[in-house]
Design an enzyme around this catalytic site. Structure first.
Site, PDB file in Angstrom:
ATOM      1  CG  ASP A 113      49.064 -16.097  34.625  1.00  0.00           C
ATOM      2  OD1 ASP A 113      49.430 -17.015  35.365  1.00  0.00           O
ATOM      3  OD2 ASP A 113      48.129 -15.316  34.880  1.00  0.00           O
TER       4      ASP A 113
HETATM    5  N1  URA Z   1      48.645 -13.110  39.192  1.00  0.00           N
HETATM    6  C1  URA Z   1      48.121 -13.525  38.018  1.00  0.00           C
HETATM    7  O1  URA Z   1      46.903 -13.589  37.866  1.00  0.00           O
HETATM    8  N2  URA Z   1      48.957 -13.853  37.031  1.00  0.00           N
HETATM    9  C2  URA Z   1      50.305 -13.777  37.121  1.00  0.00           C
HETATM   10  O2  URA Z   1      51.027 -14.081  36.167  1.00  0.00           O
HETATM   11  C3  URA Z   1      50.837 -13.336  38.354  1.00  0.00           C
HETATM   12  C4  URA Z   1      49.981 -13.017  39.372  1.00  0.00           C
END
Ligand code: URA
Length: 244
Positions: A113
């Site tokens: 993310d």
């Molecule tokens: N899980 C999440 O919530 N975000 C990420 O970036 C990776 C795994």
């Protein structure tokens, strides 16, 4: 052993993002391309593309970029997106500009993310990419989660149960392992890659993830000396660690 492929010099350099074929012809005329120390004046000449080529060929006095098959380890900073075309800062902006023009192109191996930091791999090797993200391989991804509220103490058993159902999904999560570090910090190792998985898992446990950082992928760890935004190429033995 398979024979090394051959390529025209202009085609090879153009596929590596150095410029158009006519720009490569002009660069060669100006003495900007050398092979084993000698000027390459005819860019239509075919050369054998052996792994040692980056050590033998120079472009404008610099070693040729890595050939196809490169794997980049990046410490993804916060605020950058794993996308080729979204607005705002992209992880690709951290790499040399011409690498955006390479063909085959570089892609992230999975995604983090925008507000997740840490270990991110990029490659132009489609087979490797699929092997790492394939659910059949069960490559473990380990995240350090910093939480808004203290852990209740029941999360480890819940996540290990294989019975957690995320909001809006119809298949439970595979079991995952939780290692508690402090009352508000834990390492979570998951083998799947569902959308916002770690944040949604802690939400399912009644908590909220404030910071998320990926520390490991399989047996490969993010080195301490690679700061946010820094990257380096991985050696073959390091790539193998992913599946160790
Ligand atoms: N899980 C999440 O919530 N975000 C990420 O970036 C990776 C795994």
């Amino acid at each position: 052993m398979a024979k090394a492929p051959t390529s025209r010099v202009d085609k090879l350099l153009s596929s590596m993002g150095y410029g158009s074929r006519s720009e490569m012809a002009r660069l060669a005329k100006a003495g900007g391309i050398t092979l084993d120390g000698a000027d390459v004046s005819d860019v239509s000449q075919r050369i054998t593309v052996t792994p040692d080529l980056p050590g033998r060929m120079q472009i404008d006095g610099q070693a040729l970029d890595p050939l196809v098959g490169m794997v980049i380890l990046l410490n993804k900073p916060l605020g950058m997106t794993c996308s080729h075309k979204e607005a705002g800062p992209l992880v690709y902006d951290l790499l040399p500009a011409r690498w955006r023009r390479r063909d085959p192109g570089l892609s992230t191996i999975g995604r983090l993310d925008k507000e997740t930091s840490g270990l991110l791999l990029l490659t132009d090797d489609g087979d490797l990419l699929h092997r790492v993200i394939s659910p059949k391989r069960h490559v473990t991804k380990t995240y350090r989660a910093t939480l808004a509220r203290p852990l209740a103490g029941t999360e480890g058993a819940l996540f290990a149960s294989g019975q957690v159902m995320l909001d809006g999904e119809d298949k439970p999560l595979a079991p995952s392992a939780l290692e508690v570090i402090t009352s508000t910090q834990a390492l979570l190792s998951v083998t799947e890659g569902r959308y916002h998985q770690v944040r949604r898992m802690f939400a399912a446990a009644g908590n909220h993830v404030e910071q998320l950082h990926r520390e490991r992928l399989g047996g490969l760890s993010l080195p301490d000396d690679l700061g946010p935004g820094q990257w380096r190429l991985l050696r073959e033995d390091e790539v193998a660690l992913i599946f160790a």
